[in-house]
Motif scaffolding. Structure first.
Motif, PDB file in Angstrom:
ATOM      1  N   ALA A  26      36.729  48.652  53.948  1.00  0.00           N
ATOM      2  CA  ALA A  26      35.678  47.935  54.681  1.00  0.00           C
ATOM      3  C   ALA A  26      36.291  46.714  55.351  1.00  0.00           C
ATOM      4  N   ASN A  27      35.681  46.288  56.430  1.00  0.00           N
ATOM      5  CA  ASN A  27      36.104  45.060  57.114  1.00  0.00           C
ATOM      6  C   ASN A  27      37.601  45.072  57.444  1.00  0.00           C
ATOM      7  N   ASP A  28      38.100  46.220  57.886  1.00  0.00           N
ATOM      8  CA  ASP A  28      39.511  46.389  58.260  1.00  0.00           C
ATOM      9  C   ASP A  28      40.475  46.136  57.100  1.00  0.00           C
ATOM     10  N   ARG A  29      39.990  46.325  55.871  1.00  0.00           N
ATOM     11  CA  ARG A  29      40.829  46.156  54.674  1.00  0.00           C
ATOM     12  C   ARG A  29      40.605  47.332  53.739  1.00  0.00           C
ATOM     13  N   SER A  30      41.589  47.592  52.910  1.00  0.00           N
ATOM     14  CA  SER A  30      41.509  48.651  51.914  1.00  0.00           C
ATOM     15  C   SER A  30      41.903  48.081  50.560  1.00  0.00           C
ATOM     16  N   VAL A  31      41.082  48.339  49.542  1.00  0.00           N
ATOM     17  CA  VAL A  31      41.388  47.847  48.199  1.00  0.00           C
ATOM     18  C   VAL A  31      41.264  48.988  47.190  1.00  0.00           C
ATOM     19  N   ASP A  32      41.949  48.828  46.086  1.00  0.00           N
ATOM     20  CA  ASP A  32      41.876  49.774  44.980  1.00  0.00           C
ATOM     21  C   ASP A  32      40.488  49.659  44.359  1.00  0.00           C
ATOM     22  N   MET A  33      39.742  50.758  44.322  1.00  0.00           N
ATOM     23  CA  MET A  33      38.393  50.714  43.773  1.00  0.00           C
ATOM     24  C   MET A  33      38.394  50.533  42.256  1.00  0.00           C
ATOM     25  N   LYS A  34      39.554  50.572  41.646  1.00  0.00           N
ATOM     26  CA  LYS A  34      39.640  50.351  40.206  1.00  0.00           C
ATOM     27  C   LYS A  34      39.844  48.871  39.880  1.00  0.00           C
ATOM     28  N   SER A  35      39.761  48.016  40.888  1.00  0.00           N
ATOM     29  CA  SER A  35      39.933  46.571  40.724  1.00  0.00           C
ATOM     30  C   SER A  35      38.643  45.849  41.107  1.00  0.00           C
ATOM     31  N   ALA A  59      29.156  46.638  42.012  1.00  0.00           N
ATOM     32  CA  ALA A  59      30.617  46.662  42.093  1.00  0.00           C
ATOM     33  C   ALA A  59      31.211  47.035  40.737  1.00  0.00           C
ATOM     34  N   THR A  60      30.672  46.466  39.677  1.00  0.00           N
ATOM     35  CA  THR A  60      31.147  46.779  38.323  1.00  0.00           C
ATOM     36  C   THR A  60      30.909  48.238  37.992  1.00  0.00           C
ATOM     37  N   ASN A  61      29.735  48.748  38.334  1.00  0.00           N
ATOM     38  CA  ASN A  61      29.434  50.160  38.081  1.00  0.00           C
ATOM     39  C   ASN A  61      30.400  51.071  38.832  1.00  0.00           C
ATOM     40  N   LEU A  62      30.707  50.736  40.080  1.00  0.00           N
ATOM     41  CA  LEU A  62      31.637  51.536  40.869  1.00  0.00           C
ATOM     42  C   LEU A  62      33.045  51.504  40.281  1.00  0.00           C
ATOM     43  N   VAL A  63      33.502  50.335  39.894  1.00  0.00           N
ATOM     44  CA  VAL A  63      34.841  50.196  39.317  1.00  0.00           C
ATOM     45  C   VAL A  63      34.941  50.961  38.006  1.00  0.00           C
ATOM     46  N   ASN A  64      33.940  50.820  37.139  1.00  0.00           N
ATOM     47  CA  ASN A  64      33.959  51.531  35.855  1.00  0.00           C
ATOM     48  C   ASN A  64      34.001  53.041  36.053  1.00  0.00           C
ATOM     49  N   LEU A  65      33.270  53.540  37.027  1.00  0.00           N
ATOM     50  CA  LEU A  65      33.291  54.974  37.306  1.00  0.00           C
ATOM     51  C   LEU A  65      34.647  55.391  37.872  1.00  0.00           C
ATOM     52  N   GLY A 107      44.143  62.821  45.078  1.00  0.00           N
ATOM     53  CA  GLY A 107      44.646  63.188  43.764  1.00  0.00           C
ATOM     54  C   GLY A 107      44.036  64.496  43.304  1.00  0.00           C
ATOM     55  N   TYR A 108      44.445  64.930  42.128  1.00  0.00           N
ATOM     56  CA  TYR A 108      44.032  66.252  41.672  1.00  0.00           C
ATOM     57  C   TYR A 108      42.542  66.346  41.366  1.00  0.00           C
ATOM     58  N   ASP A 109      41.897  65.252  40.976  1.00  0.00           N
ATOM     59  CA  ASP A 109      40.455  65.285  40.703  1.00  0.00           C
ATOM     60  C   ASP A 109      39.664  64.539  41.789  1.00  0.00           C
ATOM     61  N   ALA A 110      40.194  64.537  43.007  1.00  0.00           N
ATOM     62  CA  ALA A 110      39.605  63.782  44.115  1.00  0.00           C
ATOM     63  C   ALA A 110      38.193  64.245  44.444  1.00  0.00           C
ATOM     64  N   GLU A 111      37.977  65.547  44.508  1.00  0.00           N
ATOM     65  CA  GLU A 111      36.643  66.045  44.862  1.00  0.00           C
ATOM     66  C   GLU A 111      35.613  65.627  43.815  1.00  0.00           C
ATOM     67  N   GLU A 112      35.966  65.773  42.557  1.00  0.00           N
ATOM     68  CA  GLU A 112      35.066  65.381  41.470  1.00  0.00           C
ATOM     69  C   GLU A 112      34.777  63.874  41.530  1.00  0.00           C
ATOM     70  N   ALA A 113      35.805  63.085  41.790  1.00  0.00           N
ATOM     71  CA  ALA A 113      35.639  61.631  41.865  1.00  0.00           C
ATOM     72  C   ALA A 113      34.721  61.243  43.009  1.00  0.00           C
ATOM     73  N   LEU A 114      34.934  61.832  44.178  1.00  0.00           N
ATOM     74  CA  LEU A 114      34.118  61.486  45.340  1.00  0.00           C
ATOM     75  C   LEU A 114      32.660  61.878  45.120  1.00  0.00           C
ATOM     76  N   GLU A 115      32.427  63.011  44.517  1.00  0.00           N
ATOM     77  CA  GLU A 115      31.052  63.447  44.235  1.00  0.00           C
ATOM     78  C   GLU A 115      30.389  62.524  43.211  1.00  0.00           C
ATOM     79  N   ALA A 116      31.120  62.121  42.186  1.00  0.00           N
ATOM     80  CA  ALA A 116      30.563  61.231  41.163  1.00  0.00           C
ATOM     81  C   ALA A 116      30.231  59.860  41.749  1.00  0.00           C
ATOM     82  N   ILE A 117      31.110  59.337  42.579  1.00  0.00           N
ATOM     83  CA  ILE A 117      30.872  58.026  43.206  1.00  0.00           C
ATOM     84  C   ILE A 117      29.671  58.109  44.144  1.00  0.00           C
TER      85      ILE A 117
END
Length: 91
Positions: free
Chosen positions: A36-45, A18-24, A66-76
């Motif tokens: 997940a589980n019928d909820r949505s949260v900010d992945m930066k939290s 979780a920490t690795n995902l948030v930091n990225l 957002g403008y760097d969405a593709e890059e973000a999704l690929e990195a995650i």
């Protein structure tokens, strides 16, 4: 943009992955949500990500806008595989 994953690790998404995902996620300007589980949260939290309780066999979606969405999704996605977090993409 979004991509769905399934957890195969016994411990699910615990504190370290979780920490690795948030930091990225924080490196990108795009809005990034973990759904997940019928909820949505900010992945930066870390508290938001941990509050979802994503365990083995759970499916979750990473949604990016957002403008760097593709890059973000690929990195995650790459992190989920290269860090051996026990998570695979649903086909």
């Amino acid at each position: 943009m979004e991509r769905t994953f399934k957890v195969i690790a016994e411990n699910g998404i615990h504190a370290r992955p979780a920490t690795n995902l948030v930091n990225l996620a924080m490196r990108f300007e795009s809005d990034i949500w973990l759904v997940a589980n019928d909820r949505s949260v900010d992945m930066k939290s870390i508290m938001g990500v941990m509050s979802l309780g994503i365990y083995k066999a759970a499916k979750f979606t990473v949604r990016v806008k957002g403008y760097d969405a593709e890059e973000a999704l690929e990195a995650i996605s790459a992190l989920l595989f290269t860090e051996n977090l026990g998570i695979v993409v649903n086909e």
